[in-house]
Design a protein around this motif. Structure first.
Motif, PDB file in Angstrom:
ATOM      1  N   ALA A 183       0.833  -1.205   0.000  1.00  0.00           N
ATOM      2  CA  ALA A 183       0.000   0.000   0.000  1.00  0.00           C
ATOM      3  C   ALA A 183       0.870   1.259   0.000  1.00  0.00           C
ATOM      4  O   ALA A 183       0.551   2.248  -0.670  1.00  0.00           O
ATOM      5  CB  ALA A 183      -0.928  -0.004   1.220  1.00  0.00           C
ATOM      6  N   PHE A 184       1.964   1.211   0.756  1.00  0.00           N
ATOM      7  CA  PHE A 184       2.881   2.349   0.796  1.00  0.00           C
ATOM      8  C   PHE A 184       3.510   2.594  -0.572  1.00  0.00           C
ATOM      9  O   PHE A 184       3.578   3.733  -1.052  1.00  0.00           O
ATOM     10  CB  PHE A 184       3.965   2.090   1.843  1.00  0.00           C
ATOM     11  CG  PHE A 184       5.073   3.111   1.832  1.00  0.00           C
ATOM     12  CD1 PHE A 184       4.857   4.386   2.320  1.00  0.00           C
ATOM     13  CD2 PHE A 184       6.319   2.791   1.314  1.00  0.00           C
ATOM     14  CE1 PHE A 184       5.879   5.332   2.306  1.00  0.00           C
ATOM     15  CE2 PHE A 184       7.342   3.722   1.299  1.00  0.00           C
ATOM     16  CZ  PHE A 184       7.121   5.002   1.793  1.00  0.00           C
ATOM     17  N   LEU A 185       3.964   1.533  -1.234  1.00  0.00           N
ATOM     18  CA  LEU A 185       4.559   1.681  -2.559  1.00  0.00           C
ATOM     19  C   LEU A 185       3.554   2.249  -3.557  1.00  0.00           C
ATOM     20  O   LEU A 185       3.898   3.106  -4.390  1.00  0.00           O
ATOM     21  CB  LEU A 185       5.082   0.324  -3.055  1.00  0.00           C
ATOM     22  CG  LEU A 185       6.211  -0.322  -2.237  1.00  0.00           C
ATOM     23  CD1 LEU A 185       6.550  -1.701  -2.812  1.00  0.00           C
ATOM     24  CD2 LEU A 185       7.451   0.558  -2.216  1.00  0.00           C
ATOM     25  N   GLU A 186       2.324   1.778  -3.480  1.00  0.00           N
ATOM     26  CA  GLU A 186       1.287   2.276  -4.377  1.00  0.00           C
ATOM     27  C   GLU A 186       0.996   3.747  -4.112  1.00  0.00           C
ATOM     28  O   GLU A 186       0.737   4.524  -5.042  1.00  0.00           O
ATOM     29  CB  GLU A 186       0.019   1.441  -4.226  1.00  0.00           C
ATOM     30  CG  GLU A 186       0.169   0.006  -4.742  1.00  0.00           C
ATOM     31  CD  GLU A 186      -1.055  -0.850  -4.459  1.00  0.00           C
ATOM     32  OE1 GLU A 186      -1.912  -0.414  -3.646  1.00  0.00           O
ATOM     33  OE2 GLU A 186      -1.167  -1.950  -5.045  1.00  0.00           O
ATOM     34  N   ALA A 187       1.027   4.142  -2.837  1.00  0.00           N
ATOM     35  CA  ALA A 187       0.777   5.542  -2.493  1.00  0.00           C
ATOM     36  C   ALA A 187       1.881   6.447  -3.031  1.00  0.00           C
ATOM     37  O   ALA A 187       1.616   7.551  -3.534  1.00  0.00           O
ATOM     38  CB  ALA A 187       0.661   5.689  -0.977  1.00  0.00           C
ATOM     39  N   VAL A 188       3.129   5.997  -2.934  1.00  0.00           N
ATOM     40  CA  VAL A 188       4.246   6.781  -3.477  1.00  0.00           C
ATOM     41  C   VAL A 188       4.112   6.921  -4.989  1.00  0.00           C
ATOM     42  O   VAL A 188       4.307   8.007  -5.553  1.00  0.00           O
ATOM     43  CB  VAL A 188       5.589   6.123  -3.112  1.00  0.00           C
ATOM     44  CG1 VAL A 188       6.745   6.845  -3.813  1.00  0.00           C
ATOM     45  CG2 VAL A 188       5.803   6.130  -1.609  1.00  0.00           C
ATOM     46  N   GLN A 189       3.758   5.839  -5.638  1.00  0.00           N
ATOM     47  CA  GLN A 189       3.575   5.894  -7.083  1.00  0.00           C
ATOM     48  C   GLN A 189       2.438   6.837  -7.461  1.00  0.00           C
ATOM     49  O   GLN A 189       2.546   7.618  -8.410  1.00  0.00           O
ATOM     50  CB  GLN A 189       3.305   4.495  -7.637  1.00  0.00           C
ATOM     51  CG  GLN A 189       3.219   4.445  -9.163  1.00  0.00           C
ATOM     52  CD  GLN A 189       3.001   3.049  -9.679  1.00  0.00           C
ATOM     53  OE1 GLN A 189       2.182   2.311  -9.131  1.00  0.00           O
ATOM     54  NE2 GLN A 189       3.731   2.674 -10.719  1.00  0.00           N
ATOM     55  N   LEU A 239       6.735  -7.745  -3.512  1.00  0.00           N
ATOM     56  CA  LEU A 239       7.396  -6.622  -2.851  1.00  0.00           C
ATOM     57  C   LEU A 239       8.715  -6.266  -3.526  1.00  0.00           C
ATOM     58  O   LEU A 239       9.011  -5.087  -3.752  1.00  0.00           O
ATOM     59  CB  LEU A 239       7.646  -6.960  -1.378  1.00  0.00           C
ATOM     60  CG  LEU A 239       6.551  -6.612  -0.374  1.00  0.00           C
ATOM     61  CD1 LEU A 239       6.944  -7.104   1.010  1.00  0.00           C
ATOM     62  CD2 LEU A 239       6.279  -5.124  -0.351  1.00  0.00           C
ATOM     63  N   MET A 240       9.502  -7.272  -3.822  1.00  0.00           N
ATOM     64  CA  MET A 240      10.806  -7.018  -4.428  1.00  0.00           C
ATOM     65  C   MET A 240      10.672  -6.365  -5.798  1.00  0.00           C
ATOM     66  O   MET A 240      11.334  -5.367  -6.103  1.00  0.00           O
ATOM     67  CB  MET A 240      11.600  -8.326  -4.526  1.00  0.00           C
ATOM     68  CG  MET A 240      12.105  -8.830  -3.186  1.00  0.00           C
ATOM     69  SD  MET A 240      13.157 -10.293  -3.349  1.00  0.00           S
ATOM     70  CE  MET A 240      11.941 -11.533  -3.779  1.00  0.00           C
ATOM     71  N   MET A 241       9.807  -6.915  -6.643  1.00  0.00           N
ATOM     72  CA  MET A 241       9.649  -6.384  -7.991  1.00  0.00           C
ATOM     73  C   MET A 241       9.014  -4.995  -7.964  1.00  0.00           C
ATOM     74  O   MET A 241       9.426  -4.099  -8.710  1.00  0.00           O
ATOM     75  CB  MET A 241       8.806  -7.333  -8.838  1.00  0.00           C
ATOM     76  CG  MET A 241       9.422  -8.707  -9.062  1.00  0.00           C
ATOM     77  SD  MET A 241      11.082  -8.662  -9.799  1.00  0.00           S
ATOM     78  CE  MET A 241      10.741  -7.848 -11.354  1.00  0.00           C
TER      79      MET A 241
END
Length: 469
Positions: free
Chosen positions: A38-44, A76-78
């Protein structure tokens, strides 16, 4: 969305960054992984998707990087790896400004930009966690050396007991760091070639990495060559030897993590490409440094470093089992051709320019044409074959011919400017000379058996000549 609103969202996300980092360090549950996704998606959503997205803060960058470094799930890694690359493209740390009225460029360095390297830090990544993993603490240049050493273990098949996400994570981390070094070096080298301002390259991450006291330069370069030559074959062995036979790609076994298998194969190939990029960057840096040194622009503080080209030639000379894998994997035609030419020059007792009357220019000495001229008569051919086995001669000639063909194609298609390398000899002339060289090998040693790669080169050369006749 207004800029102030976007900045407010970034600030709000930053407030949760430390919690994300703590969760990343302490937990490995599905809920924690969901939070990270969710954090990665928010940054994107805040930085990449909007046309005028806002750059993440340093804490947010660090959180994304931390997820890549310790992530255990393939998603997560990708996701973190792809996001870091997208952010670097959108918000470069170093770039070349638009050309001014006089056509010159300026280098723009964003000093406050986040970097995964802690430059000048006293904190060293000289210890590994239990189990051999690199510590997730601050990343200094010694961490890069440890990462390479772990990749060597994977490439050589040592300490590899099963298919593991750690191997994938290390390769993705390596690829990202190479991309980072490339994004910093290429703009600097472009402006350096215009200005001959050595300080631009002296301050590059690549130059600081290679010159760091924490880096054993020669050992690092030898490890890089070992990885390049062994990584892809090693992955085939790992997969086939641990529950995932080669035919499992058609019918994956129940015990085989098929997504991870395919990811390892693809990332292994792309890691080889990244390693090639790293080696080419270092050779370009060596050339630029030599140019600066000849003009008196370097100082004692720059140190003395053996050119990578010399290290490559020494390794290929003293470990000839490495020669064929290296030539098969190293695909960049310009540098591949240069390596083969320099390899031959180590063994030619007389300069190519005196092998025939036609080669009367010293400039011909270090060209493929000059090497081929050394096979234009039996005496010079015999002298070379005394020092290099017939099989290796064929291997070198065939790969050099393939590289020359690739350069010719790229030049004709406008893909790259190879005018400097292509102007001294036409493709037809090279084809005639390659056939002449193999015929000279036959005449000098009547028992010589032409290797498949040599037959392929001869067939290609004959086809080109018949087409142009």
């Amino acid at each position: 969305m207004a800029r102030s609103s976007r900045r407010s969202n970034i600030t709000g996300m930053e407030e949760n960054t430390l919690a994300i980092l703590e969760s990343t360090e302490a937990k490995d549950s599905q809920d924690a992984n969901d939070d990270r996704i969710a954090f990665l998606e928010a940054v994107q959503a805040a930085s990449i998707i909007p046309e005028n997205g806002t750059a993440p803060t340093c804490k947010m960058y660090e959180a994304v990087f931390q997820i890549l470094r310790i992530g255990t799930s393939l998603e997560l890694m990708m996701s973190s790896y792809e996001l870091l690359n997208e952010l670097d493209k959108r918000f470069p740390r170093v770039y070349v400004s638009e050309a001014s009225s006089d056509g010159s460029h300026e280098l723009v360095v964003v000093d406050e930009a986040w970097s995964p390297f802690f430059l000048g830090s006293n904190v060293a990544c000289s210890e590994r966690k239990a189990g051999g993993e690199i510590s997730s603490g601050p990343l200094d240049f010694s961490c890069f050396t440890l990462l390479i050493q772990e990749l060597v273990e994977v490439a050589n098949g040592t300490k590899v007991k099963a298919i593991d996400t750690k191997h994938l994570r290390n390769m993705l981390l390596f690829q990202y760091l190479v991309s980072l070094l490339e994004g910093d070096f290429i703009p600097r080298n472009i402006v350096y070639e215009e200005t001959i301002n050595w300080a631009l390259l002296r301050e590059s991450l690549l130059n600081m990495l290679l010159g760091s006291r924490r880096t054993n330069y020669k050992s690092l370069m030898k490890d890089c060559l070992s990885i390049l030559c062994c990584l892809c074959p090693a992955h085939t062995g790992v997969i086939s030897g641990h529950g995932c036979p080669e035919n499992s790609f058609r019918k994956p076994s129940e015990d085989c993590n098929t997504p991870l298998v395919f990811a390892l194969l693809e990332v292994g190939k792309s890691s080889c490409i990244a390693m090639q990029k790293l080696l080419i960057m270092i050779m370009k840096l060596d050339i630029s440094k030599k140019k600066a040194d000849m003009q008196g622009l370097t100082t004692r503080a720059d140190g003395v470093r053996t050119p990578l080209m010399d290290i490559i030639l020494d390794e290929l000379t003293y470990d000839r089992d490495m020669l064929s894998p290296f030539l098969q994997v190293f695909s960049e035609p310009k540098w591949k051709l240069e390596i083969v030419v320099q390899y031959f020059l180590k063994y030619t007792t007389t300069k190519p320019s005196v092998c025939t009357r036609r080669s009367n220019s010293p400039k011909d000495d270090a060209t493929f044409k000059g090497v081929l001229n050394c096979f234009s008569n039996s005496i010079s051919t015999k002298n070379i074959m005394k020092k290099i086995s017939t099989d290796i001669v064929q291997l070198l000639l065939a790969h050099a011919f393939q590289a020359h063909l690739s350069m010719s194609y790229q030049y004709n298609e406008g893909i790259s400017d190879s005018k400097e390398e292509m102007r001294d000899s036409s493709l037809v002339e090279i084809c005639k000379n390659i056939i002449c060289a193999f015929n000279s090998l036959r005449r000098t040693n009547g028992k010589v058996e032409i290797l498949p790669i040599g037959k392929e080169a001869l067939f290609t050369a004959a086809t080109i000549l018949s087409t142009n006749s």
